[in-house]
Design a protein around this motif. Sequence first.
Motif, PDB file in Angstrom:
ATOM      1  N   GLN A 146      87.875  -8.354  50.846  1.00  0.00           N
ATOM      2  CA  GLN A 146      86.776  -9.174  50.418  1.00  0.00           C
ATOM      3  C   GLN A 146      85.932  -8.394  49.281  1.00  0.00           C
ATOM      4  N   ASN A 167      87.937  -7.837  45.961  1.00  0.00           N
ATOM      5  CA  ASN A 167      88.605  -9.022  45.502  1.00  0.00           C
ATOM      6  C   ASN A 167      89.982  -9.216  45.335  1.00  0.00           C
ATOM      7  N   THR A 199      88.820 -17.650  48.493  1.00  0.00           N
ATOM      8  CA  THR A 199      88.443 -16.840  47.327  1.00  0.00           C
ATOM      9  C   THR A 199      87.312 -17.760  46.572  1.00  0.00           C
ATOM     10  N   PRO A 247      81.026 -14.085  47.298  1.00  0.00           N
ATOM     11  CA  PRO A 247      81.309 -13.155  47.961  1.00  0.00           C
ATOM     12  C   PRO A 247      80.381 -12.758  49.207  1.00  0.00           C
TER      13      PRO A 247
END
Length: 369
Positions: free
Chosen positions: A234, A237, A245, A249
């Motif tokens: 995470q 990325n 996705t 975040p």
Amino acid sequence: MFQDFVAKQLGAQAFVTNPEDHRTDLFHASLESSKALFGFANKTRNKAGDAFKLHVGFIEDQRPNALADVWQCEHFIGMHSSLFVSVNEFAMFCFAQAEFFPDVGTASAETSPKPWNARVPGLWLLDHTIQGGRVEQEHSERLIPKESDRFIMSQYLAMLMARFTWLHELSHCFNGHVAYARRHNLAMRLYELADGMNAMSVRKRKVSAEDRETLKCLEFDADQSALWAGFNIQFGNMENLDGITALEPALRLRMTLFGAYAMIWLIDEYQSYLDAQEGDTHPPPSLRLQNLLRTTKQRILPIGDQLSALHGDVLHQFDTIRAAVPSMYSSAEFTDIQSDARMAELIAFDRRSADVKAQLRDFEFSERY
């Protein structure tokens, strides 16, 4: 080759997934995501120069478990289909609670149901179907989030929880645990739960107290590696599931950490359900959780100031589930687990863990070889 391994080595049957079949599409997504994430390992070798070769799949079995093995010089990791089902049930129940991640979707639409027949979410469906029961509408109302976005999010949480298990089993292979255990006659393969029917197959001699401590160190190392890898997917990325996705975040990180900790709680519940005894070869779940919390404190929280607040919110989510499931960990118990007295138990393993990690260098895989 995975199907041959399951049939010949385990005497079982592989669970075949199909992205076009709604009954197995989530299994398929979890499996293919894991295979893609593990692709980096194909470029690595061990100290002897052997290339890392991995096969991943699901196994037909109604007892929740997962395993790591080596066969014909290639590695295999498998997850019992029932474990994935139970994780999905637990994740749905969580998002059916209005106070759980209340910033996701329209949480006020949820009715915060209590578990059916007071059974732990994650085990009720498994037990119900084993006994020949069918899931009716009244059951679904106690289980499935009512708001569509939260239902979808529950599927994402299940994926992240299953990923922690996949990463744990990968670590048993990639970090050299399985080959080490085989070489030193500790075990034929490593299981997530050492229940009576799936207990480690020990070769020719009784495992000594020292060897049992070694096996526990392997579990600690696999947990640490899985948590760190899940975080980096995470934070770096590397997420490859489109729906996840697309999330913020911070939300992905919160769900990743919650999922890892919650898997340890589920393992505790699985052990009770299977009447499993972890003491011989596996650390108690409370000590495994303590190990994860220490890993978070030492390796993850220092990365950014905002992560401490994020982590505090993760721990608070357990209180919301505990309101419906009394056996769930509470945030107060997390604090107790990290107390100096409890930490001493984990520190007692550190010296042995350091010795084991030094020996694992002959078996681990790396791009430097």
